[in-house]
Design a protein around this motif. Sequence first.
Motif, PDB file in Angstrom:
ATOM      1  N   ARG A 276       2.461   6.888  -6.032  1.00 51.48           N
ATOM      2  CA  ARG A 276       2.262   6.263  -7.346  1.00 51.48           C
ATOM      3  C   ARG A 276       0.825   5.779  -7.531  1.00 51.48           C
ATOM      4  NH1 ARG A 276       7.234   3.152 -10.067  1.00 51.48           N
ATOM      5  NH2 ARG A 276       8.293   5.062 -10.696  1.00 51.48           N
ATOM      6  N   LEU A 277       0.226   5.255  -6.469  1.00 54.44           N
ATOM      7  CA  LEU A 277      -1.172   4.850  -6.579  1.00 54.44           C
ATOM      8  C   LEU A 277      -2.042   6.049  -6.934  1.00 54.44           C
ATOM      9  CD1 LEU A 277      -1.691   2.364  -3.595  1.00 54.44           C
ATOM     10  CD2 LEU A 277      -1.420   1.830  -6.012  1.00 54.44           C
ATOM     11  N   ASP A 280      -1.612   7.056 -10.494  1.00 56.30           N
ATOM     12  CA  ASP A 280      -2.133   6.077 -11.454  1.00 56.30           C
ATOM     13  C   ASP A 280      -3.631   5.847 -11.324  1.00 56.30           C
ATOM     14  OD1 ASP A 280       0.364   5.817 -12.497  1.00 56.30           O
ATOM     15  OD2 ASP A 280       0.867   3.988 -11.400  1.00 56.30           O
ATOM     16  N   ALA A 282      -5.776   5.628  -8.347  1.00 55.58           N
ATOM     17  CA  ALA A 282      -6.454   5.172  -7.132  1.00 55.58           C
ATOM     18  C   ALA A 282      -6.993   6.387  -6.382  1.00 55.58           C
ATOM     19  CB  ALA A 282      -5.492   4.392  -6.252  1.00 55.58           C
ATOM     20  N   GLU A 286      -9.255   4.350  -1.273  1.00 54.96           N
ATOM     21  CA  GLU A 286      -8.507   3.121  -1.517  1.00 54.96           C
ATOM     22  C   GLU A 286      -7.091   3.219  -0.956  1.00 54.96           C
ATOM     23  OE1 GLU A 286     -10.843   2.168  -5.716  1.00 54.96           O
ATOM     24  OE2 GLU A 286      -9.007   3.358  -5.683  1.00 54.96           O
ATOM     25  N   ILE A 287      -6.466   4.374  -1.151  1.00 52.71           N
ATOM     26  CA  ILE A 287      -5.098   4.553  -0.673  1.00 52.71           C
ATOM     27  C   ILE A 287      -5.041   4.509   0.845  1.00 52.71           C
ATOM     28  CG2 ILE A 287      -3.170   6.186  -0.535  1.00 52.71           C
ATOM     29  CD1 ILE A 287      -3.977   7.116  -3.359  1.00 52.71           C
ATOM     30  N   ARG A 310      -9.981  -2.589  -3.582  1.00 54.20           N
ATOM     31  CA  ARG A 310      -8.643  -2.531  -3.013  1.00 54.20           C
ATOM     32  C   ARG A 310      -7.643  -3.298  -3.879  1.00 54.20           C
ATOM     33  NH1 ARG A 310      -9.595  -4.168   3.144  1.00 54.20           N
ATOM     34  NH2 ARG A 310     -11.799  -3.740   2.904  1.00 54.20           N
ATOM     35  N   ALA A 313      -6.887  -1.243  -6.867  1.00 58.57           N
ATOM     36  CA  ALA A 313      -6.014  -0.119  -6.530  1.00 58.57           C
ATOM     37  C   ALA A 313      -4.577  -0.582  -6.377  1.00 58.57           C
ATOM     38  CB  ALA A 313      -6.492   0.541  -5.230  1.00 58.57           C
ATOM     39  N   ALA A 314      -4.380  -1.713  -5.675  1.00 59.81           N
ATOM     40  CA  ALA A 314      -3.029  -2.216  -5.471  1.00 59.81           C
ATOM     41  C   ALA A 314      -2.408  -2.655  -6.795  1.00 59.81           C
ATOM     42  CB  ALA A 314      -3.043  -3.385  -4.482  1.00 59.81           C
ATOM     43  N   SER A 316      -2.838  -1.470  -9.673  1.00 57.13           N
ATOM     44  CA  SER A 316      -2.541  -0.361 -10.582  1.00 57.13           C
ATOM     45  C   SER A 316      -1.137   0.189 -10.392  1.00 57.13           C
ATOM     46  CB  SER A 316      -3.564   0.770 -10.379  1.00 57.13           C
ATOM     47  OG  SER A 316      -3.342   1.433  -9.138  1.00 57.13           O
ATOM     48  N   ASN A 317      -0.440  -0.232  -9.324  1.00 54.99           N
ATOM     49  CA  ASN A 317       0.921   0.246  -9.085  1.00 54.99           C
ATOM     50  C   ASN A 317       1.836  -0.239 -10.213  1.00 54.99           C
ATOM     51  OD1 ASN A 317       3.554   0.698  -8.121  1.00 54.99           O
ATOM     52  ND2 ASN A 317       2.871   0.517  -5.991  1.00 54.99           N
TER      53      ASN A 317
END
Length: 330
Positions: A276-277, A280, A282, A286-287, A310, A313-314, A316-317
């Motif tokens: 999903r990251l 969306d 990322a 970052e992942i 980071r 990125a987190a 954006s979930n």
Amino acid sequence: MRYVHLVRLVEAQDAFFLARRSRKDSPHTTAAYRRDLAGVSRLIAQVVGVGDVGRVLADDVTAQVLREAFGLFADTHAKSSVARAWSTWNQFFQFCVADGLVAGNPMGAIGRPRPAPLSPKPLRGEGTPEQLLSAVAGGARKARAPWSERDLLVLALGLVAGLRASEIRALRRSSVVGRPGERRLFVHGKANRERSIPIEVPLERVIEAYLASCEARFPAARFSDESPLVLGGDGAGIGRGALDYLVKACFRAAGMHDRVPAGANLHALRHTFATRLAEDGANAVEIMVLLGHASLNTSQNYIDATGEQRRAAAASNRTYRLLAELAGED
């Protein structure tokens, strides 16, 4: 270097673990090594015909004996388990050769399974994570002592933090650090590597609701900063088997067991997090940092992302949107 004769196999293994103490292996890694050595050692004793592992000498473990023992081991274990055991025994014999306990490493004569290509195993279905969280938060899991706050937290730690089962079990109350609205999870990962995962307000509120439920469920308990974060039904840290059962029970209760890739279970939540990251926006750096896959063989780019990147990125979930509703965020 002097080659020492008549060393018992168990003595050599004890020396191996003593030598590894300075490496500061995680308890999980050490336990896995011990299982691999013990499991094959029992089969070696069977092949040699002594019955008692303690009577097996290091000299007895020839390439032929080891090949037969690994063949028996492979009959009852998956490819991944055989490959891991092969690696453990290879490291063990490298130590033995370096320490002068055996003349050579016989592992070159033992076949090693080719690793299967790694591929993500996220939950199937676009809305499955949201449906799963909603069902569990609504009390879909009918247990003898229902604990929806704890179940929701476990699922959220996989879906919006990407934690492994061992990492969830290793969390302490002190692992949640930072000011409200800027909190992070301090995680001990594989090979004792540590990482900091930014979390958003909805997950903070899920954690707060869970902690409040702990106080109500165990009024006589004295929790400290170093108490396990995720508890079992007895108030102690949740066990590996209990955690696995909890996640499977949540899938079944939500009617979604058929949307979980075979063999994935809690890891499917972690793969869903990463998938999903990526979907969306990322990037790979970052992942990989958020998942804790950095290693000595990994490009420095994997750890170059800043804390701000980071967190973005987190955040954006999109699963956070439903968690915000479940946590009562306005």
